[in-house]
Design an enzyme around this catalytic site. Structure first.
Site, PDB file in Angstrom:
ATOM      1  N   GLY A 152       9.650  -8.698   1.503  1.00  0.00           N
ATOM      2  CA  GLY A 152      10.110  -7.981   0.284  1.00  0.00           C
ATOM      3  C   GLY A 152       9.185  -8.160  -0.677  1.00  0.00           C
ATOM      4  O   GLY A 152       9.374  -7.980  -2.070  1.00  0.00           O
ATOM      5  N   SER A 155       4.053  -7.089   1.580  1.00  0.00           N
ATOM      6  CA  SER A 155       3.008  -7.584   2.694  1.00  0.00           C
ATOM      7  C   SER A 155       2.219  -6.218   3.243  1.00  0.00           C
ATOM      8  O   SER A 155       1.145  -6.322   3.517  1.00  0.00           O
ATOM      9  CB  SER A 155       3.544  -8.286   3.886  1.00  0.00           C
ATOM     10  OG  SER A 155       4.562  -7.525   4.407  1.00  0.00           O
ATOM     11  N   GLU A 193      -0.929   5.302   2.724  1.00  0.00           N
ATOM     12  CA  GLU A 193       0.403   4.222   3.290  1.00  0.00           C
ATOM     13  C   GLU A 193       1.532   5.197   3.213  1.00  0.00           C
ATOM     14  O   GLU A 193       2.425   4.909   4.309  1.00  0.00           O
ATOM     15  CB  GLU A 193       0.642   3.197   2.225  1.00  0.00           C
ATOM     16  CG  GLU A 193       1.928   2.464   2.455  1.00  0.00           C
ATOM     17  CD  GLU A 193       2.265   1.078   1.697  1.00  0.00           C
ATOM     18  OE1 GLU A 193       3.137   0.434   1.994  1.00  0.00           O
ATOM     19  OE2 GLU A 193       1.282   0.748   0.898  1.00  0.00           O
ATOM     20  N   ASP A 205       3.809  -1.212  -5.695  1.00  0.00           N
ATOM     21  CA  ASP A 205       3.113  -2.094  -4.789  1.00  0.00           C
ATOM     22  C   ASP A 205       1.586  -2.119  -4.855  1.00  0.00           C
ATOM     23  O   ASP A 205       0.935  -3.255  -4.999  1.00  0.00           O
ATOM     24  CB  ASP A 205       3.848  -2.047  -3.509  1.00  0.00           C
ATOM     25  CG  ASP A 205       5.089  -2.258  -3.488  1.00  0.00           C
ATOM     26  OD1 ASP A 205       5.797  -2.487  -4.478  1.00  0.00           O
ATOM     27  OD2 ASP A 205       6.075  -1.966  -2.375  1.00  0.00           O
ATOM     28  N   TYR A 254      16.104   2.913   1.391  1.00  0.00           N
ATOM     29  CA  TYR A 254      15.152   3.553   0.373  1.00  0.00           C
ATOM     30  C   TYR A 254      15.217   4.961   0.173  1.00  0.00           C
ATOM     31  O   TYR A 254      15.324   5.678  -1.065  1.00  0.00           O
ATOM     32  CB  TYR A 254      13.654   2.991   0.335  1.00  0.00           C
ATOM     33  CG  TYR A 254      12.842   3.420  -0.444  1.00  0.00           C
ATOM     34  CD1 TYR A 254      12.471   2.695  -1.530  1.00  0.00           C
ATOM     35  CD2 TYR A 254      12.185   4.556  -0.464  1.00  0.00           C
ATOM     36  CE1 TYR A 254      11.546   2.891  -2.517  1.00  0.00           C
ATOM     37  CE2 TYR A 254      11.235   4.788  -1.350  1.00  0.00           C
ATOM     38  CZ  TYR A 254      10.832   3.919  -2.255  1.00  0.00           C
ATOM     39  OH  TYR A 254       9.920   4.317  -3.472  1.00  0.00           O
TER      40      TYR A 254
END
Length: 324
Positions: A152, A155, A193, A205, A254
């Site tokens: 979380g 990574s 991503e 992030d 999510y």
């Protein structure tokens, strides 16, 4: 913003020691790939968030910071389109991908990214395809790091950002300006991503990984796509606990949370068109924002679950603003 020269060069971060020391990384890389040209290192940190959860995809405000733990990629650029990768932290898992055919498949099918196997390679190949300014050139790469996997603390985004830095070093052409005027490198990395993971996320992030600084919290305005304030955190201590519960964003609820927030924002736009609501951020910026959510809930214009998630989104954005 082009951080290729700033973060990627013949010398990696100088504060790494032990197995992550420059000489150790280069030695292990050459054990895998043999001697040759210069070995470079791209590094990107994980992140933790102080306040501002589940609001970056609603144009909200967040307050993250970069961790000392980093994903590192020791790599050597190639003259062809082959991407060869060894992931030390995944028991030496390997991948070899021809980037040009992959780029062609992605042009023909926007959903081709998540088909890349093994799955970790999606986060490496994505930036090479997404940030290419021509036919992409590949690399030989050794990946290692101390960002907890599935913990979380982003990574996967650390891997994507490190891969994007390496991709820009291997393919240094100038990125074209975007029609939406957003930062081409940052948003291009985010989109790579999203596209290759199969999950459209936010920008927190990747922004934290690119822009984080020691002893600074970042007040990130996700509507503007930039840091509006660096909050000093000298002497502050944050405890981040690894509960050993694996976290995988594509497999989490999510997407459903995001859909709830989008439905609530759409309901607000329909009920109050003059207020020009596009995201929950627009409601949070208004004094009557919390009351708007309650009015929708009372009128059964949104479900109870959507109302709960909208309450959180509006309140959380306001909490971040109050915190700084």
């Amino acid at each position: 913003m082009d951080l290729c020269l700033g973060l990627c060069g013949d010398e990696p971060p100088t504060d790494d020691e032990g197995k992550y020391a420059p000489a150790a990384l280069k030695a292990r890389f050459e054990q895998q790939y043999g001697p040759g040209g210069p070995v470079r290192v791209a590094a990107a940190p994980g992140r933790a968030n102080v306040i501002g959860e589940h609001v970056d995809y609603q144009d909200g405000l967040v307050l993250p910071f970069a961790l000392a733990q980093r994903c590192r990629i020791a790599f050597r650029p190639r003259d062809d389109d082959v991407l060869r990768v060894v992931a030390e932290d995944l028991d030496g898992a390997t991948a070899e991908i021809e980037l040009a055919p992959l780029a062609t498949r992605c042009e023909e099918d926007a959903a081709a990214g998540p088909d890349v196997e093994p799955s970790f390679a999606r986060y490496v190949a994505g930036p090479f395809v997404g940030l290419a300014t021509g036919s992409p050139k590949g690399m030989d790469a050794l990946i290692c790091g101390d960002v907890p996997l599935g913990g979380g603390v982003s990574s996967s985004s650390a891997l994507v950002v490190a891969s994007a830095i390496a991709a820009r070093c291997c393919n240094p052409g100038r990125l074209p300006k975007r029609a939406d005027a957003a930062d081409a490198l940052l948003l291009g990395t985010c989109e790579a991503e999203w596209r290759f993971s199969g999950m459209r996320g936010g920008i927190m992030d990747q922004s934290s990984s690119y822009l984080g600084k020691p002893e600074k919290l970042l007040l990130l305005d996700c509507r503007l796509g930039k840091v509006t304030e660096e909050v000093p955190a000298v002497g502050a201590a944050f405890v981040v606990l690894n509960t050993m519960v694996a976290h995988s964003l594509p497999d989490s609820p999510y997407a459903k949370r995001r859909e709830s927030c989008e439905r609530a924002a759409a309901a607000m736009a329909a009920r109050w068109p003059e207020r020009k609501i596009t995201h929950l951020r627009d409601a949070a910026d208004r004094d009557e924002g919390p009351a708007m959510v309650e009015e929708l809930a009372t009128a059964n214009a949104i479900t109870a679950e959507d109302a709960d998630r909208a309450r959180h989104g509006v309140a959380e954005i306001r909490r971040v603003r109050a915190a700084v």
